[in-house]
Design a protein around this motif. Sequence first.
Motif, PDB file in Angstrom:
ATOM      1  N   GLN A 184       0.823  -1.211   0.000  1.00 18.69           N
ATOM      2  CA  GLN A 184       0.000   0.000   0.000  1.00 18.69           C
ATOM      3  C   GLN A 184       0.857   1.262   0.000  1.00 18.69           C
ATOM      4  O   GLN A 184       0.424   2.313  -0.486  1.00 18.69           O
ATOM      5  N   MET A 185       2.062   1.165   0.522  1.00 17.96           N
ATOM      6  CA  MET A 185       2.973   2.308   0.515  1.00 17.96           C
ATOM      7  C   MET A 185       3.256   2.757  -0.912  1.00 17.96           C
ATOM      8  O   MET A 185       3.179   3.946  -1.250  1.00 17.96           O
ATOM      9  N   ALA A 186       3.555   1.785  -1.776  1.00 14.45           N
ATOM     10  CA  ALA A 186       3.856   2.100  -3.175  1.00 14.45           C
ATOM     11  C   ALA A 186       2.603   2.538  -3.922  1.00 14.45           C
ATOM     12  O   ALA A 186       2.645   3.462  -4.751  1.00 14.45           O
ATOM     13  N   LYS A 187       1.478   1.888  -3.618  1.00 13.11           N
ATOM     14  CA  LYS A 187       0.237   2.192  -4.341  1.00 13.11           C
ATOM     15  C   LYS A 187      -0.225   3.623  -4.077  1.00 13.11           C
ATOM     16  O   LYS A 187      -0.559   4.369  -5.012  1.00 13.11           O
ATOM     17  N   VAL A 188      -0.261   4.018  -2.803  1.00 15.80           N
ATOM     18  CA  VAL A 188      -0.690   5.379  -2.464  1.00 15.80           C
ATOM     19  C   VAL A 188       0.313   6.405  -2.988  1.00 15.80           C
ATOM     20  O   VAL A 188      -0.078   7.458  -3.519  1.00 15.80           O
ATOM     21  N   SER A 189       1.591   6.099  -2.886  1.00 19.01           N
ATOM     22  CA  SER A 189       2.629   7.024  -3.371  1.00 19.01           C
ATOM     23  C   SER A 189       2.516   7.232  -4.882  1.00 19.01           C
ATOM     24  O   SER A 189       2.702   8.356  -5.379  1.00 19.01           O
ATOM     25  N   ALA A 190       2.204   6.162  -5.614  1.00 23.44           N
ATOM     26  CA  ALA A 190       2.035   6.269  -7.066  1.00 23.44           C
ATOM     27  C   ALA A 190       0.836   7.153  -7.405  1.00 23.44           C
ATOM     28  O   ALA A 190       0.889   7.972  -8.333  1.00 23.44           O
ATOM     29  N   ALA A 191      -0.256   7.003  -6.646  1.00 26.22           N
ATOM     30  CA  ALA A 191      -1.442   7.835  -6.863  1.00 26.22           C
ATOM     31  C   ALA A 191      -1.122   9.306  -6.588  1.00 26.22           C
ATOM     32  O   ALA A 191      -1.574  10.198  -7.324  1.00 26.22           O
ATOM     33  N   LEU A 192      -0.336   9.563  -5.559  1.00 26.94           N
ATOM     34  CA  LEU A 192       0.059  10.938  -5.253  1.00 26.94           C
ATOM     35  C   LEU A 192       0.964  11.516  -6.342  1.00 26.94           C
ATOM     36  O   LEU A 192       0.935  12.721  -6.610  1.00 26.94           O
ATOM     37  N   GLY A 193       1.754  10.643  -6.972  1.00 28.35           N
ATOM     38  CA  GLY A 193       2.583  11.082  -8.099  1.00 28.35           C
ATOM     39  C   GLY A 193       1.714  11.562  -9.256  1.00 28.35           C
ATOM     40  O   GLY A 193       2.018  12.580  -9.903  1.00 28.35           O
ATOM     41  N   ARG A 194       0.617  10.851  -9.511  1.00 32.10           N
ATOM     42  CA  ARG A 194      -0.310  11.263 -10.565  1.00 32.10           C
ATOM     43  C   ARG A 194      -1.015  12.567 -10.205  1.00 32.10           C
ATOM     44  O   ARG A 194      -1.245  13.423 -11.069  1.00 32.10           O
ATOM     45  N   LEU A 195      -1.338  12.726  -8.928  1.00 35.74           N
ATOM     46  CA  LEU A 195      -1.954  13.968  -8.459  1.00 35.74           C
ATOM     47  C   LEU A 195      -1.011  15.154  -8.683  1.00 35.74           C
ATOM     48  O   LEU A 195      -1.424  16.227  -9.127  1.00 35.74           O
ATOM     49  N   ASP A 196       0.268  14.928  -8.411  1.00 35.96           N
ATOM     50  CA  ASP A 196       1.270  15.979  -8.580  1.00 35.96           C
ATOM     51  C   ASP A 196       1.420  16.368 -10.055  1.00 35.96           C
ATOM     52  O   ASP A 196       1.533  17.554 -10.387  1.00 35.96           O
ATOM     53  N   LYS A 197       1.398  15.379 -10.928  1.00 35.13           N
ATOM     54  CA  LYS A 197       1.507  15.664 -12.365  1.00 35.13           C
ATOM     55  C   LYS A 197       0.333  16.495 -12.876  1.00 35.13           C
ATOM     56  O   LYS A 197       0.468  17.256 -13.846  1.00 35.13           O
ATOM     57  N   GLU A 198      -0.812  16.353 -12.214  1.00 36.19           N
ATOM     58  CA  GLU A 198      -1.995  17.128 -12.586  1.00 36.19           C
ATOM     59  C   GLU A 198      -1.964  18.537 -11.989  1.00 36.19           C
ATOM     60  O   GLU A 198      -2.873  19.330 -12.225  1.00 36.19           O
ATOM     61  N   GLY A 199      -0.921  18.819 -11.212  1.00 38.46           N
ATOM     62  CA  GLY A 199      -0.792  20.152 -10.626  1.00 38.46           C
ATOM     63  C   GLY A 199      -1.747  20.425  -9.478  1.00 38.46           C
ATOM     64  O   GLY A 199      -2.045  21.579  -9.169  1.00 38.46           O
ATOM     65  N   LEU A 200      -2.222  19.356  -8.814  1.00 37.76           N
ATOM     66  CA  LEU A 200      -3.170  19.504  -7.713  1.00 37.76           C
ATOM     67  C   LEU A 200      -2.455  19.445  -6.361  1.00 37.76           C
ATOM     68  O   LEU A 200      -1.447  18.758  -6.200  1.00 37.76           O
ATOM     69  N   LEU A 201      -2.997  20.157  -5.420  1.00 33.67           N
ATOM     70  CA  LEU A 201      -2.368  20.320  -4.105  1.00 33.67           C
ATOM     71  C   LEU A 201      -2.616  19.105  -3.204  1.00 33.67           C
ATOM     72  O   LEU A 201      -3.720  18.552  -3.167  1.00 33.67           O
ATOM     73  N   TYR A 202      -1.571  18.713  -2.473  1.00 35.21           N
ATOM     74  CA  TYR A 202      -1.695  17.683  -1.453  1.00 35.21           C
ATOM     75  C   TYR A 202      -1.138  18.232  -0.139  1.00 35.21           C
ATOM     76  O   TYR A 202       0.036  18.586  -0.049  1.00 35.21           O
ATOM     77  N   ILE A 203      -2.006  18.306   0.865  1.00 32.66           N
ATOM     78  CA  ILE A 203      -1.605  18.750   2.202  1.00 32.66           C
ATOM     79  C   ILE A 203      -1.707  17.569   3.150  1.00 32.66           C
ATOM     80  O   ILE A 203      -2.751  16.894   3.215  1.00 32.66           O
ATOM     81  N   CYS A 204      -0.654  17.306   3.880  1.00 34.04           N
ATOM     82  CA  CYS A 204      -0.676  16.241   4.886  1.00 34.04           C
ATOM     83  C   CYS A 204      -0.597  16.873   6.274  1.00 34.04           C
ATOM     84  O   CYS A 204       0.244  17.756   6.513  1.00 34.04           O
ATOM     85  N   VAL A 205      -1.465  16.431   7.166  1.00 31.97           N
ATOM     86  CA  VAL A 205      -1.455  16.910   8.553  1.00 31.97           C
ATOM     87  C   VAL A 205      -1.088  15.739   9.447  1.00 31.97           C
ATOM     88  O   VAL A 205      -1.843  14.761   9.548  1.00 31.97           O
ATOM     89  N   LEU A 206       0.075  15.822  10.082  1.00 36.56           N
ATOM     90  CA  LEU A 206       0.575  14.744  10.934  1.00 36.56           C
ATOM     91  C   LEU A 206       0.040  14.917  12.341  1.00 36.56           C
ATOM     92  O   LEU A 206       0.194  15.973  12.946  1.00 36.56           O
ATOM     93  N   THR A 207      -0.604  13.863  12.868  1.00 41.43           N
ATOM     94  CA  THR A 207      -1.108  13.917  14.235  1.00 41.43           C
ATOM     95  C   THR A 207      -0.489  12.786  15.045  1.00 41.43           C
ATOM     96  O   THR A 207       0.208  11.925  14.514  1.00 41.43           O
ATOM     97  N   ASP A 208      -0.748  12.777  16.320  1.00 36.95           N
ATOM     98  CA  ASP A 208      -0.097  11.848  17.245  1.00 36.95           C
ATOM     99  C   ASP A 208      -0.810  10.507  17.316  1.00 36.95           C
ATOM    100  O   ASP A 208      -2.015  10.467  17.596  1.00 36.95           O
ATOM    101  N   PRO A 209      -0.091   9.378  17.078  1.00 37.61           N
ATOM    102  CA  PRO A 209       1.265   9.269  16.547  1.00 37.61           C
ATOM    103  C   PRO A 209       1.212   8.927  15.055  1.00 37.61           C
ATOM    104  O   PRO A 209       0.275   8.284  14.598  1.00 37.61           O
ATOM    105  N   THR A 210       2.216   9.345  14.318  1.00 35.33           N
ATOM    106  CA  THR A 210       2.357   8.942  12.915  1.00 35.33           C
ATOM    107  C   THR A 210       3.695   8.222  12.785  1.00 35.33           C
ATOM    108  O   THR A 210       4.752   8.844  12.904  1.00 35.33           O
ATOM    109  N   THR A 211       3.644   6.916  12.563  1.00 34.44           N
ATOM    110  CA  THR A 211       4.878   6.122  12.580  1.00 34.44           C
ATOM    111  C   THR A 211       4.850   5.061  11.483  1.00 34.44           C
ATOM    112  O   THR A 211       3.873   4.885  10.771  1.00 34.44           O
TER     113      THR A 211
END
Length: 287
Positions: A184-211
């Motif tokens: 799932q690490m690779a799958k989600v990362s690949a989807a985010l790569g496609r989002l980036d190519k489309e010029g769309l914003l991705y904001i991540c909010v890290l909360t307790d705990p993120t590990t």
Amino acid sequence: MLKGLFKKTKYITVNPDSLNNHKLDKKPVIPDGMWVKCPKCGKIVYKDDMDKNYKICNFCNHHFRLTFKERIKYLADKDSFIEWDKDIKTINPLEFPGYYEKITNIKTKKQMNEAVITGKCSIAGEECVICVMDSSFMMGSMGSVVGEKVTRAIENAIKLRLPVVIFTVSGGARMQEGMYSLMQMAKVSAALGRLDKEGLLYICVLTDPTTGGVTASFAMLGDIILAEPKALIGFAGKRVIEQTINQKLPEDFQTSEFLLEHGFIDKIVPRYDLRKVLSKLIYMHKV
């Protein structure tokens, strides 16, 4: 004449009716869940006050962990959230002993289907796709359903031309699903790569705990990475790292503040400011 006024009586007479038929040794009845003890400062906090304060301790500013329902209530505009992929079911691909029973019990007890909820909402009038992880479901661990739901949410964001906001809280990849979880690490990362190519914003909010695997993948791929104060953020545990490198690590190691100081995140945002900050960022980066 005045002497009798100051005479001390030997016994005190109690009228039984004044006790309202209650026993003297009866303990006061206090409803469960009315008070909460802060794990950081140890103070007792009135639950209603804490709920009004975004589940932040009134004494030490400690941010309590939120369920996905609480997160959406504090963040999204009223009645704007539309959930996606609610009925995707977790299976037991490795036939791990007791896994199916554990998942079933948690679903019944927590009234949720998996460790992440995804959908579309508006934040102060700004539309976005949102994914909220929840630590109360197997510590927010990432299994195949978590990865699938997040991936589908990102793909929907591309179709709708909307930004993506992901709230991470996780103990890492789910061991009961082995390699399926790690994929799932690779799958989600690949989807985010496609989002980036489309010029769309991705904001991540890290909360307790993120590990673990979540930190090692989509938690650190945001165009903008925010974090709540004093959140635990890292890959391996502090004790494991100390044993591996044979060095003593700083006390604030793997906290939001440490990561901000070393350039891993962009800003620490208290929970009561998140709605305002996110809406401004989405507005500024509109396509």
